[in-house]
Scaffold this motif. Structure first.
Motif, short mmCIF file in Angstrom:
data_model
loop_
_atom_site.label_atom_id
_atom_site.label_comp_id
_atom_site.label_asym_id
_atom_site.label_seq_id
_atom_site.Cartn_x
_atom_site.Cartn_y
_atom_site.Cartn_z
N MET A 1 -39.93 -19.44 -13.88
CA MET A 1 -38.64 -19.97 -13.44
C MET A 1 -38.15 -20.98 -14.46
N ALA A 2 -36.96 -20.75 -15.00
CA ALA A 2 -36.44 -21.62 -16.05
C ALA A 2 -35.96 -22.94 -15.48
N PRO A 3 -36.16 -24.03 -16.22
CA PRO A 3 -35.66 -25.32 -15.75
C PRO A 3 -34.14 -25.37 -15.86
N LEU A 4 -33.52 -26.33 -15.17
CA LEU A 4 -32.09 -26.51 -15.28
C LEU A 4 -31.73 -26.86 -16.72
N PRO A 5 -30.48 -26.61 -17.12
CA PRO A 5 -30.06 -26.96 -18.48
C PRO A 5 -30.24 -28.44 -18.74
N LEU A 6 -30.29 -28.79 -20.00
CA LEU A 6 -30.54 -30.16 -20.42
C LEU A 6 -29.40 -31.07 -19.96
N LEU A 7 -29.77 -32.22 -19.42
CA LEU A 7 -28.80 -33.20 -18.97
C LEU A 7 -28.42 -34.11 -20.14
N THR A 8 -27.12 -34.37 -20.28
CA THR A 8 -26.63 -35.23 -21.35
C THR A 8 -25.67 -36.26 -20.77
N TYR A 9 -25.44 -37.32 -21.54
CA TYR A 9 -24.47 -38.32 -21.08
C TYR A 9 -23.74 -38.93 -22.26
N VAL A 10 -22.55 -39.48 -21.94
CA VAL A 10 -21.76 -40.23 -22.92
C VAL A 10 -21.15 -41.41 -22.18
N SER A 11 -20.99 -42.51 -22.88
CA SER A 11 -20.46 -43.72 -22.27
C SER A 11 -19.22 -44.18 -23.03
N ASN A 12 -18.19 -44.60 -22.27
CA ASN A 12 -17.02 -45.21 -22.87
C ASN A 12 -16.58 -46.40 -22.02
N SER A 13 -15.39 -46.91 -22.27
CA SER A 13 -14.95 -48.12 -21.57
C SER A 13 -14.67 -47.87 -20.10
N ASP A 14 -14.44 -46.62 -19.70
CA ASP A 14 -14.14 -46.31 -18.30
C ASP A 14 -15.38 -46.08 -17.46
N GLY A 15 -16.44 -45.55 -18.07
CA GLY A 15 -17.63 -45.25 -17.29
C GLY A 15 -18.65 -44.48 -18.09
N VAL A 16 -19.67 -44.02 -17.40
CA VAL A 16 -20.73 -43.20 -18.00
C VAL A 16 -20.62 -41.81 -17.39
N TYR A 17 -20.61 -40.79 -18.24
CA TYR A 17 -20.37 -39.41 -17.81
C TYR A 17 -21.62 -38.57 -18.07
N PHE A 18 -21.99 -37.75 -17.09
CA PHE A 18 -23.18 -36.91 -17.18
C PHE A 18 -22.78 -35.45 -16.96
N ARG A 19 -23.40 -34.57 -17.71
CA ARG A 19 -23.16 -33.14 -17.50
C ARG A 19 -24.38 -32.34 -17.92
N TYR A 20 -24.55 -31.20 -17.28
CA TYR A 20 -25.60 -30.26 -17.68
C TYR A 20 -25.01 -29.31 -18.71
#
Length: 634
Positions: A1-20
């Motif tokens: 069973m394959a794991p979920l795609p890699l989680l990544t994030y980016v941060s700017n002045s508005d907030g921190v954003y996460f996506r697979y």
């Protein structure tokens, strides 16, 4: 069973954003700055994304929320295609920018860092590590929805994400349940049969903490140092037999502090003061009601000594079991140190024989067969052996490993891997090394998380015999435990309380870390260290141009200062233990007084043994510096 795609994030002045990555259907998670508001968006946020392993959670300190990230992880094993990871790196991201540094906030952050550095944290994106095989429910939309509350270690810091998922279920994909404990799963052979063998230990987050600062039971029925250990055996099913691919054998044991209201109060002496307070009937009733609901019948194996220092807790335990008068609780006493004296540790078999006579064979284990789309339960574990010694560490480890060896023999016989009576530990010495090492490593992890050192007596667990080198190692660990438990465990306990939500930094405006003891107590250690330096200098570098009498007087003077300061510290040891600062202790009272100059100071008083176990049960205490010195009431 394959794991979920890699989680990544980016941060700017508005907030921190996460996506697979490569899974846009899961959306982008936004945690806003500076308030930590959580929402799911479809926005494509530009920027350089950083790979991470998961979001541990969000925690609010004095000045705002912080995101705790698992930045690195190591895949340590695979169980039925499910990858299991250990967190090896983390980062704490503030959501609010600070112009000025706050020293108190920095202490909180350091407590979090130290806790995360020392915590053995594991997770799987596709398998519920918080539940043993027998408790695995039907797969939900997300792994954490069926998680066992006791072992969901980051539940408190995940609560903001969980609450947001109630409004937007997609947020739940970003919740990563962690367990605190030990996981080791190997693919090997036993008696030429290919198998997967492993151990999973889960530490409860209720009444969690360090050795002397979390003992006994609380009013809600939670005991200190509660751990569930699951031994797993997977045997492939011959393809000609059925469409089921593998047979799983799961055996669960538990350990936990003696379920009465008791404590050992540190005061720098090697042996703490024993305190047993109040009747524990109601608390124990709650505890065992939960244990029976989860595990069925309980065999209560008690390994404390039947004389001397440990006798009071033995009597208190037996009294509460007698008062409960529950046929689903079978109390079994085994005087470990007496029966296994002179390194005769193989005599643990006497305890196993007793358990067999009491019906242990009837409890069985959980047994299930899995296929591609089929699951057939063949047997269930109907009871559990709950083992304790004083710390639920060293003696407990030895007994649990021997009981696991006994059950593994029964499982291999049932699977047809070995003939009845043909002991696997004689037939397959190579697997014996794997088995012993795994249980000894498990013992060290459980012990280190509670006492600050590896377990004692692991030479028997690793080698099957007690050795003098092992006894010497135990002496070293015992000395290290003394130092850690008296001088280092306060901040460790604060780290547990902060991460698990027992202490909330935003609830107080005072500095809980300031040293408000009377000035005398603060200065004496400086006299001690200075005099130690001077005595060493006088012995190593005597003044050659000074008279014999002067050198002798110089040495005698500083030896006197050294002796007096050391005696003062020992006599008032209660004031020099490194106590936790964030959550009060059941057996200790911090008392604020004013000295003759009107300065507010704080000292420690020990509660009376019969004063009860709650933080409010101390009654009136005389605010007198003499009491602060002695740690007693008048």
């Amino acid at each position: 069973m394959a794991p979920l795609p890699l989680l990544t994030y980016v941060s700017n002045s508005d907030g921190v954003y996460f996506r697979y990555e490569n899974s846009p259907e899961l959306g982008t998670l936004k945690i806003s700055k500076p308030n930590g508001e959580i929402q799911l968006t479809d926005a494509q946020v530009p920027g350089r994304y950083t790979d991470i392993s998961g979001i541990i959670g969000v925690i609010r300190l004095r000045h705002g929320p912080y995101i705790i990230l698992a930045t690195k992880s190591q895949r340590i094993s695979t169980l039925q295609g499910h990858h299991i990871y250990k967190v090896t790196g983390f980062e704490i991201l503030p959501l609010k920018e600070f112009i000025f540094s706050d020293p108190i906030e920095d202490v909180y952050i350091n407590l979090l860092r130290d806790h995360l550095k020392s915590a053995p944290l594991y997770f799987s994106r596709t398998w519920d590590l918080t539940n043993a095989y027998q408790r695995q429910g039907e797969p939900g939309q997300h792994i954490w929805t069926n998680a066992d509350e006791r072992f969901f270690w980051n539940k408190y810091v995940s609560q903001d994400l969980i609450d947001s998922s109630a409004l937007n279920p997609g947020v739940g994909a970003f919740v990563t349940p962690l367990i605190y404990g030990y996981v080791n799963i190997v693919h090997t052979t036993i008696c030429n049969q290919l198998v997967t063998f492993g151990l999973i230990t889960r530490r409860s987050r209720w009444r969690a903490g360090t050795r002397y600062f979390r003992r006994g039971i609380d009013d809600d029925g939670n005991v200190a140092n509660f751990n569930e250990t699951e031994q797993i055996l997977c045997i492939p099913t011959p393809s000609t037999e059925s469409d089921l691919d593998v047979s799983i054998y799961s055996y669960v044991q538990t350990r936990g502090s003696i379920p009465v209201h008791w404590a050992e109060v540190n005061h720098l002496r090697y042996r703490p003061t024993m305190k047993i307070a109040g009747n524990a009937y109601e608390s124990a009733k709650k505890h065992f009601s939960q244990q029976k609901k989860i595990y069925g019948k309980n065999y209560l194996v008690n390994l404390v000594n039947q004389s001397g220092y440990e006798l009071p807790v033995k009597r208190a335990y037996e009294q509460v079991v007698e008062e409960l008068d529950d046929p689903a609780l079978t109390y079994v006493y085994f005087d470990f140190h007496h029966e296994c004296s002179k390194m005769r540790w193989e005599r643990v078999q006497l305890l196993i024989n007793t358990l067999e006579d009491l019906g242990l064979d009837e409890q069985k284990w959980f047994q299930v067969k899995y296929g591609a789309e089929k699951r057939v339960v063949e047997a269930e574990q109907t009871s559990v052996v709950r083992t304790n010694c004083m710390d639920c560490l060293d003696r407990t480890n030895v007994v649990q490993s021997q009981l696991a060896r006994f059950v593994l023999q029964k499982q291999l016989e049932a699977a047809g891997v070995i003939a009845p009576g043909n002991n696997w530990w004689i037939t397959d010495p190579e697997f014996v090394v794997i088995f012993r090492s795994m249980w000894a490593d498990n013992a060290d992890v459980v012990s280190k998380s509670y006492s600050g050192t590896g377990a004692l007596k692991t030479d028997f667990t690793r080698l099957g015999r007690r050795t003098y080198l092992g006894a010497l190692r135990d002496f070293r660990n015992s000395v290290t435990r003394y130092v850690c438990n008296n001088l280092g465990d306060g901040p460790r306990q604060d780290g547990f309380d902060l991460f698990l939500g027992a202490a909330r930094a935003y609830d107080t405006t005072e500095d809980p870390f300031a040293d408000r003891r009377p000035l005398l107590y603060q200065t004496v250690p400086y006299f001690f260290s200075s005099s130690l330096v001077m005595v060493s200098a006088a012995l190593a570098f005597p003044k050659e141009n000074s008279s014999w009498a002067f050198n002798r007087f110089f040495l005698v003077f500083w030896v006197g200062v050294l002796t007096c300061s050391l005696k003062f510290i020992i006599d008032h040891g209660l004031q020099y233990v490194n106590w936790p600062r964030l959550v009060g202790l059941d057996f200790l009272k911090r008392v604020a007084v004013k000295n003759s100059r009107g300065t507010r100071t704080t000292g420690y008083l020990m509660r009376e043994a019969n004063s009860g176990h709650s933080a409010s049960a101390s009654g009136q205490i005389s605010h007198d510096l003499r009491n602060l010195e002695e740690g007693k009431r008048e």
